[in-house]
Write a protein that holds these residues in place. Structure first.
Motif, PDB file in Angstrom:
ATOM      1  N   GLN A   1      -2.855   5.807  -5.413  1.00 19.31           N
ATOM      2  CA  GLN A   1      -1.539   5.834  -4.779  1.00 19.31           C
ATOM      3  C   GLN A   1      -1.643   6.323  -3.337  1.00 19.31           C
ATOM      4  OE1 GLN A   1       0.856   4.449  -6.369  1.00 19.31           O
ATOM      5  NE2 GLN A   1       2.569   4.904  -5.056  1.00 19.31           N
ATOM      6  N   ALA A   2      -2.507   7.283  -3.065  1.00 15.38           N
ATOM      7  CA  ALA A   2      -2.699   7.767  -1.698  1.00 15.38           C
ATOM      8  C   ALA A   2      -3.291   6.672  -0.817  1.00 15.38           C
ATOM      9  CB  ALA A   2      -3.605   8.993  -1.705  1.00 15.38           C
ATOM     10  N   MET A   3      -4.207   5.870  -1.353  1.00 17.32           N
ATOM     11  CA  MET A   3      -4.765   4.770  -0.564  1.00 17.32           C
ATOM     12  C   MET A   3      -3.724   3.693  -0.313  1.00 17.32           C
ATOM     13  SD  MET A   3      -8.730   4.363  -1.832  1.00 17.32           S
ATOM     14  CE  MET A   3      -8.289   3.327  -3.186  1.00 17.32           C
ATOM     15  N   VAL A   4      -2.871   3.415  -1.302  1.00 16.46           N
ATOM     16  CA  VAL A   4      -1.828   2.405  -1.134  1.00 16.46           C
ATOM     17  C   VAL A   4      -0.821   2.860  -0.086  1.00 16.46           C
ATOM     18  CG1 VAL A   4       0.136   1.329  -2.311  1.00 16.46           C
ATOM     19  CG2 VAL A   4      -2.082   1.366  -3.402  1.00 16.46           C
ATOM     20  N   LEU A   5      -0.500   4.140  -0.050  1.00 19.55           N
ATOM     21  CA  LEU A   5       0.460   4.645   0.927  1.00 19.55           C
ATOM     22  C   LEU A   5      -0.072   4.587   2.353  1.00 19.55           C
ATOM     23  CD1 LEU A   5       2.074   7.721  -0.824  1.00 19.55           C
ATOM     24  CD2 LEU A   5       3.111   5.541  -0.283  1.00 19.55           C
ATOM     25  N   ALA A   6      -1.358   4.527   2.521  1.00 18.49           N
ATOM     26  CA  ALA A   6      -1.937   4.455   3.860  1.00 18.49           C
ATOM     27  C   ALA A   6      -1.861   3.050   4.452  1.00 18.49           C
ATOM     28  CB  ALA A   6      -3.385   4.923   3.820  1.00 18.49           C
ATOM     29  N   VAL A   7      -1.509   2.044   3.658  1.00 15.79           N
ATOM     30  CA  VAL A   7      -1.495   0.661   4.130  1.00 15.79           C
ATOM     31  C   VAL A   7      -0.347   0.391   5.104  1.00 15.79           C
ATOM     32  CG1 VAL A   7      -1.228  -1.739   3.391  1.00 15.79           C
ATOM     33  CG2 VAL A   7      -2.729  -0.211   2.131  1.00 15.79           C
TER      34      VAL A   7
ATOM     35  N   ALA B   1       2.760   0.846   7.898  1.00 13.84           N
ATOM     36  CA  ALA B   1       3.037   1.732   9.034  1.00 13.84           C
ATOM     37  C   ALA B   1       4.093   2.756   8.633  1.00 13.84           C
ATOM     38  CB  ALA B   1       3.523   0.908  10.214  1.00 13.84           C
ATOM     39  N   ALA B   2       4.160   3.836   9.378  1.00 19.12           N
ATOM     40  CA  ALA B   2       5.064   4.939   9.011  1.00 19.12           C
ATOM     41  C   ALA B   2       6.524   4.514   9.023  1.00 19.12           C
ATOM     42  CB  ALA B   2       4.849   6.107   9.957  1.00 19.12           C
ATOM     43  N   ASP B   3       6.906   3.603   9.906  1.00 21.13           N
ATOM     44  CA  ASP B   3       8.320   3.219   9.984  1.00 21.13           C
ATOM     45  C   ASP B   3       8.748   2.299   8.848  1.00 21.13           C
ATOM     46  OD1 ASP B   3       6.759   1.182  10.900  1.00 21.13           O
ATOM     47  OD2 ASP B   3       8.108   0.593  12.528  1.00 21.13           O
ATOM     48  N   SER B   4       7.812   1.617   8.208  1.00 19.57           N
ATOM     49  CA  SER B   4       8.172   0.721   7.102  1.00 19.57           C
ATOM     50  C   SER B   4       7.700   1.249   5.746  1.00 19.57           C
ATOM     51  CB  SER B   4       7.590  -0.668   7.351  1.00 19.57           C
ATOM     52  OG  SER B   4       6.186  -0.601   7.392  1.00 19.57           O
ATOM     53  N   ARG B   5       7.288   2.486   5.683  1.00 20.05           N
ATOM     54  CA  ARG B   5       6.749   3.040   4.443  1.00 20.05           C
ATOM     55  C   ARG B   5       7.817   3.162   3.356  1.00 20.05           C
ATOM     56  NH1 ARG B   5       3.209   7.666   5.821  1.00 20.05           N
ATOM     57  NH2 ARG B   5       1.887   5.944   6.445  1.00 20.05           N
ATOM     58  N   SER B   6       9.057   3.504   3.729  1.00 16.52           N
ATOM     59  CA  SER B   6      10.107   3.670   2.714  1.00 16.52           C
ATOM     60  C   SER B   6      10.447   2.343   2.041  1.00 16.52           C
ATOM     61  CB  SER B   6      11.349   4.301   3.328  1.00 16.52           C
ATOM     62  OG  SER B   6      11.858   3.472   4.352  1.00 16.52           O
TER      63      SER B   6
ATOM     64  N   MET C   1       7.586   1.496  -0.293  1.00 13.31           N
ATOM     65  CA  MET C   1       7.631   2.287  -1.523  1.00 13.31           C
ATOM     66  C   MET C   1       8.718   1.791  -2.468  1.00 13.31           C
ATOM     67  SD  MET C   1       5.214   4.401  -1.679  1.00 13.31           S
ATOM     68  CE  MET C   1       5.797   5.373  -3.024  1.00 13.31           C
ATOM     69  N   ALA C   2       9.854   1.341  -1.919  1.00 10.57           N
ATOM     70  CA  ALA C   2      10.925   0.802  -2.761  1.00 10.57           C
ATOM     71  C   ALA C   2      10.468  -0.470  -3.469  1.00 10.57           C
ATOM     72  CB  ALA C   2      12.165   0.533  -1.916  1.00 10.57           C
ATOM     73  N   ILE C   3       9.817  -1.351  -2.735  1.00 11.91           N
ATOM     74  CA  ILE C   3       9.313  -2.587  -3.345  1.00 11.91           C
ATOM     75  C   ILE C   3       8.219  -2.277  -4.366  1.00 11.91           C
ATOM     76  CG2 ILE C   3       8.039  -4.712  -2.858  1.00 11.91           C
ATOM     77  CD1 ILE C   3       9.546  -4.799  -0.178  1.00 11.91           C
ATOM     78  N   ASN C   4       7.347  -1.339  -4.035  1.00 13.13           N
ATOM     79  CA  ASN C   4       6.277  -0.938  -4.945  1.00 13.13           C
ATOM     80  C   ASN C   4       6.852  -0.366  -6.242  1.00 13.13           C
ATOM     81  OD1 ASN C   4       3.741  -0.403  -5.911  1.00 13.13           O
ATOM     82  ND2 ASN C   4       3.418   1.402  -4.650  1.00 13.13           N
TER      83      ASN C   4
END
Length: 60
Positions: free
Chosen positions: A21-27, A29-34, A37-40
């Protein structure tokens, strides 16, 4: 003995999930992370539903 083996399996599985999960979150950019995460999360819930349906069909 069975409880001990079950405990070891859970610890091993969840320790790998946290790293993945930590590796997936690094994919993204910070502005589109939310939105990522919602789609994930939505995909995970859909897969859980499909797994439950297939398991139910297998049992019955």
């Amino acid at each position: 003995m069975v409880i001990f083996v079950n405990l070891l399996l859970f610890v091993g599985i969840f320790s790998r999930i946290i790293q993945a999960q930590a590796m997936v979150l690094a994919v993204p950019a910070a502005d589109s992370r939310s939105s990522f995460m919602a789609i994930n999360s939505s995909m995970q819930q859909i897969i859980c539903v499909v797994g439950s349906v297939v398991g139910g069909m297998t049992v019955s």
